[in-house]
Structure formats: structure tokens, C-alpha cells
Scaffold this active site. Structure first.
Site, short mmCIF file in Angstrom:
data_model
loop_
_atom_site.label_atom_id
_atom_site.label_comp_id
_atom_site.label_asym_id
_atom_site.label_seq_id
_atom_site.Cartn_x
_atom_site.Cartn_y
_atom_site.Cartn_z
CB VAL A 1 -14.70 7.34 -57.63
CG1 VAL A 1 -15.17 8.69 -58.13
CG2 VAL A 1 -14.34 7.36 -56.16
CE1 TYR B 1 -7.08 12.73 -47.59
CE2 TYR B 1 -5.08 13.74 -46.72
CZ TYR B 1 -6.26 13.84 -47.42
OH TYR B 1 -6.62 15.05 -47.98
CB ALA C 1 -0.08 5.72 -48.57
CB SER D 1 -3.66 16.22 -49.53
OG SER D 1 -3.36 16.62 -48.21
CE LYS E 1 -6.01 13.51 -51.13
NZ LYS E 1 -6.95 13.73 -52.25
N1 LIG Z 1 -10.40 19.92 -46.59
C1 LIG Z 1 -9.07 19.95 -46.59
O1 LIG Z 1 -8.44 20.59 -45.75
C2 LIG Z 1 -8.33 19.19 -47.66
C3 LIG Z 1 -6.95 19.37 -47.71
C4 LIG Z 1 -6.22 18.70 -48.68
C5 LIG Z 1 -6.87 17.88 -49.58
N2 LIG Z 1 -8.21 17.70 -49.50
C6 LIG Z 1 -8.83 16.80 -50.49
O2 LIG Z 1 -9.83 17.49 -51.19
C7 LIG Z 1 -10.82 16.58 -51.64
C8 LIG Z 1 -12.17 17.07 -51.16
O3 LIG Z 1 -12.18 17.08 -49.73
P1 LIG Z 1 -13.23 17.91 -48.88
O4 LIG Z 1 -12.52 18.40 -47.68
O5 LIG Z 1 -13.94 18.85 -49.77
O6 LIG Z 1 -14.19 16.72 -48.39
P2 LIG Z 1 -15.78 16.58 -48.36
O7 LIG Z 1 -16.04 15.40 -47.49
O8 LIG Z 1 -16.42 17.87 -48.03
O9 LIG Z 1 -16.16 16.23 -49.88
C9 LIG Z 1 -15.83 14.99 -50.45
C10 LIG Z 1 -16.77 14.68 -51.59
O10 LIG Z 1 -16.44 13.37 -52.11
C11 LIG Z 1 -17.64 12.63 -52.26
N3 LIG Z 1 -17.34 11.19 -52.22
C12 LIG Z 1 -16.92 10.44 -51.17
N4 LIG Z 1 -16.79 9.14 -51.53
C13 LIG Z 1 -17.13 9.09 -52.86
C14 LIG Z 1 -17.20 8.03 -53.80
N5 LIG Z 1 -16.92 6.76 -53.47
N6 LIG Z 1 -17.58 8.32 -55.07
C15 LIG Z 1 -17.89 9.60 -55.43
N7 LIG Z 1 -17.85 10.64 -54.56
C16 LIG Z 1 -17.46 10.38 -53.30
C17 LIG Z 1 -18.52 13.11 -51.10
O11 LIG Z 1 -19.87 12.78 -51.26
C18 LIG Z 1 -18.25 14.61 -51.18
O12 LIG Z 1 -19.03 15.19 -52.21
C19 LIG Z 1 -10.43 15.22 -51.07
O13 LIG Z 1 -9.72 14.49 -52.03
C20 LIG Z 1 -9.53 15.61 -49.91
O14 LIG Z 1 -8.65 14.58 -49.56
C21 LIG Z 1 -8.97 18.35 -48.56
#
Ligand SMILES: NC(=O)c1ccc[n+]([C@@H]2O[C@H](COP(=O)([O-])OP(=O)(O)OC[C@H]3O[C@@H](n4cnc5c(N)ncnc54)[C@H](O)[C@@H]3O)[C@@H](O)[C@H]2O)c1
Length: 253
Positions: A68, A156, A158, A143, A160
Site C-alpha cells: 500500500v 500509530y 496519530a 483503532s 488512526k
Molecule cells: N490487533 C489489534 O488489537 C488491533 C486493534 C485495533 C486496530 N487494529 C488494526 O487492524 C489492522 C490489522 O491489524 P492486525 O492486528 O490484524 O495486524 P497483522 O499484523 O496481523 O496484519 C496486518 C496485515 O497488513 C499487511 N501489511 C503490512 N504492511 C503492508 C503494506 N505495506 N502493504 C500491504 N499490506 C501490508 C500484513 O502483511 C498483514 O497481512 C491494522 O490496521 C491495525 O492497526 C488492530
């Protein structure tokens, strides 16, 4: 227009769909009867594995990596999906990057890494895919860190907060044909958080004590919100940030 809470028959792209929350959403869409689900990230093997999971659940898929932070890569993904399936109905943005640094510690490189994936990446995919979508829905994964302060995650938090604003602003510009909403997850166990949220950690104890539901979430527990926002049941909902956090943010005890 109908009021069905389903993504059945749709063509959905899940960016960051090969791990954690995105992978849960991609699988959930396939189980709900989506025509095609395209889970993407930068890693070929992860894309292939998740595409297999999608097909096992009865939907079509496409194996295509995407970074991305790279516009050409996002455009190539979008072209490939439209070439194969003729359209895109739903875009989910769930790519993740994190740096555990305070305002005093964060480096330029950490700041750029987190914001380029978590904020610029959302702008970029929305712009590219909206151009290819006649109508449909975009669901950004934000988030609670965009709403309440989370220490040692300055870039992070900022980014979100930016995703929330980007969601509302894009909703005003892409309506009426495309609805743009976000999900605001609380604390979920995924590869991104596994090191931080081991069962013994004080942070997990605080989350469990403070959450009305008394525990962290699982990726499967985000699927319903994603399906709702992507579906016709949300036909009058846009610019909304839907919190799914076990009650953490609004708990008063
Ligand atoms: N896990 C939590 O508690 C939580 C809470 C709030 C928000 N989030 C948000 O949810 C989303 C997913 O998080 P997660 O916990 O599943 O993380 P994760 O690390 O398990 O998954 C992240 C995904 O993003 C992909 N990715 C990373 N950089 C990329 C890039 N440059 N281009 C394309 N894909 C890319 C990774 O390969 C992976 O598939 C994120 O935006 C995270 O900030 C997670």
C-alpha cells in the site's frame, strides 16, 4: 436496496487480508457467500495461503500481492481484480504497522513506516479503488488508539486519528454511490499484538479488568461489524466509526 446483513454475491478486496483481523474478515466474507474475496499483502506465500482458505469456503479468489505504500502496486491490484471479476463492490483496509515509541523517542523512520502504511496507504487505496467502483462500500480498520490516548504509540495513534477523519471526509465526497465507514477495534489477539499481549502481561490484566466483557477480542468477533458496514443493511450509514472494543472505551469503572 434491501436490509440484508450479508455480503453474499459481492466482490470484495481485503487489503492486509492475509493476517490477523483482515484474514478473519476475508474468511468471514467467504463463509457469508461473497462471490469473490481477494486477500492481499506484500507476501506471496501469505496471499496464496489465504486465497486457498477463501476457495475452501466456497468463494472465488485471486492471488495478488500489493504494497500500500506503492501507488503502482495498488493500481495493479485494482486492475487485476476488475479484469478478473468485472467490478469491485467492497474494499476493506486492514494493513498494519506499529512502532512502540513515545513522542520523545520516535524516529523519522518509524514515523514514516507507520504513517505510510496506516494513513497514506488508506488514502491511496481509497482513491484508486473508488475510481474503479461504480457503487459499493469501503470499510477502514481504524483503532481505539485514534479516539483515546494509548501511550508509547505516538505515530500509530496519530495515524488512526487520521483514518477516522479520512473516513468521514471521503464519505462526504464519495456518496451517494460509495459509502465509507470504519471499524474501531479495541484489543484483539493477532500477530501484530501477540508479543505485547501475552497472558501474563499487566497490560492484558488491565484490559480484562476494565472491559465490561472481561477479555480481549478474537478476529472472528470483528466479522459481523465488517459485514454489516459492507452490506445493504447499512445503506443509510456512511462516515461512521463503529467501535468494537468489548466496552473498553466507555467503561466507567
Ligand atoms: N490487533 C489489534 O488489537 C488491533 C486493534 C485495533 C486496530 N487494529 C488494526 O487492524 C489492522 C490489522 O491489524 P492486525 O492486528 O490484524 O495486524 P497483522 O499484523 O496481523 O496484519 C496486518 C496485515 O497488513 C499487511 N501489511 C503490512 N504492511 C503492508 C503494506 N505495506 N502493504 C500491504 N499490506 C501490508 C500484513 O502483511 C498483514 O497481512 C491494522 O490496521 C491495525 O492497526 C488492530
Amino acid at each position: 436496496m434491501g436490509a440484508s446483513v450479508t455480503v453474499a454475491g459481492t466482490v470484495a478486496v481485503v487489503v492486509g487480508g492475509t493476517s490477523g483481523l483482515g484474514r478473519g474478515i476475508a474468511r468471514g466474507f467467504a463463509e457469508d457467500g461473497a462471490h469473490a474475496v481477494v486477500p492481499t499483502s506484500r507476501t506471496e506465500s501469505a496471499v496464496a495461503d489465504t486465497a486457498d482458505e477463501i476457495r475452501e469456503r466456497g468463494a472465488e479468489s485471486l492471488e495478488r500481492t500489493c504494497d500500500v505504500t506503492d501507488r503502482a502496486s495498488v493500481e495493479a491490484l485494482c486492475d487485476a481484480v476488475v479484469d478478473k471479476f468485472g467490478r469491485v463492490d467492497v474494499l476493506v483496509n486492514s494493513a498494519g504497522a506499529i512502532a512502540r515509541s513515545t513522542i520523545e523517542e520516535v524516529t523519522e523512520a518509524e514515523w514514516d513506516h507507520v504513517t505510510s502504511v496506516q494513513f497514506d496507504g488508506v488514502y491511496r487505496t481509497m482513491q484508486v479503488f473508488a475510481d474503479a467502483m461504480d457503487e459499493g462500500a469501503i470499510v477502514n480498520v481504524s483503532s481505539i488508539s485514534g479516539r483515546v490516548a494509548n501511550p508509547e504509540q505516538i505515530a500509530y495513534s496519530a495515524a488512526k486519528g487520521g483514518v477516522d477523519s479520512l473516513t468521514r471526509a471521503a464519505a462526504t465526497e464519495l456518496g451517494p454511490d460509495i459509502r465509507v465507514n470504519a471499524i474501531r477495534p479495541g484489543f484483539f489477539v493477532t500477530p501484530q499484538t501477540a508479543d505485547e499481549y501475552d497472558e501474563e502481561s499487566r497490560r492484558v490484566q488491565i484490559i480484562e479488568e476494565r472491559s465490561p466483557l472481561g477479555r480481549m477480542g478474537t478476529p472472528e468477533e470483528l466479522v459481523g461489524a465488517a459485514i454489516y458496514l459492507a452490506s445493504d443493511a447499512a445503506s443509510y450509514t456512511t462516515g461512521e466509526i463503529l467501535t468494537v472494543d468489548g466496552g473498553f472505551c466507555d467503561a466507567t469503572f
